[in-house]
Enzyme design. Sequence first.
Site, mmCIF file in Angstrom:
data_model
loop_
_atom_site.group_PDB
_atom_site.id
_atom_site.type_symbol
_atom_site.label_atom_id
_atom_site.label_comp_id
_atom_site.label_asym_id
_atom_site.label_seq_id
_atom_site.Cartn_x
_atom_site.Cartn_y
_atom_site.Cartn_z
ATOM 1 N N CYS A 116 38.173 75.032 22.578
ATOM 2 C CA CYS A 116 38.413 73.767 23.259
ATOM 3 C C CYS A 116 38.215 73.861 24.777
ATOM 4 O O CYS A 116 37.142 74.209 25.253
ATOM 5 C CB CYS A 116 39.821 73.311 22.888
ATOM 6 N N HIS A 117 39.278 73.594 25.548
ATOM 7 C CA HIS A 117 39.223 73.635 27.007
ATOM 8 C C HIS A 117 39.227 75.064 27.560
ATOM 9 O O HIS A 117 39.119 75.259 28.762
ATOM 10 C CB HIS A 117 40.405 72.869 27.611
#
Length: 189
Positions: A116-117
């Site tokens: 993800c991030h």
Amino acid sequence: MSAKKVLIVTGDAVEALEVYYPYFRCKEEGFEVDIAAPHQKKLNTVIHDFEDWETYTEKPGYKIESNKTFADVDPSDYDALIIPGGRAPEHIRMNEELPGIVRHFFEEVKPIAVMCHGSLVLTTIPDVVKGRKMKAYQACKPEVESIGAQYVDEMDFVDDNLVSGHAWPDLPAIMKEFVKQVKGTTVNT
């Protein structure tokens, strides 16, 4: 034969599933796991969910203990690296110790899982990420491309030792490949 050692780098506001799932999955395999953060403390996790908003929602999650600081980490002591997402990556990447830690795993071609991030951490080491292919949360596509990496439109993706995914729903596929690589059964260099 000694147990494989895995390092998880994170901080406050890490996505709960993206730190707990890999942590327990690695422990299940018998790997030794350290969680490193800017400070040794109980970290606050967050729960991101996909509800009826145009983006994810965020709620407080469980706490998880970091047992090392980035300053205490010698990356050569570890066989693999995990970078979970959430909001933690946007602030931990500013820590002066972290880029050198992450760089080590790329340069030594050790297994790396990025969720993800977590891709935001890689913006501090564009020279070693340039030309790599990876998946990240869709809102991180500009950052992935700005460091010279190719953003891939698949939910989870393997580029040699770099295993990456869009978000926590990808964890089963990410961790299946990551565990294989840590055990030394699939890395192509």
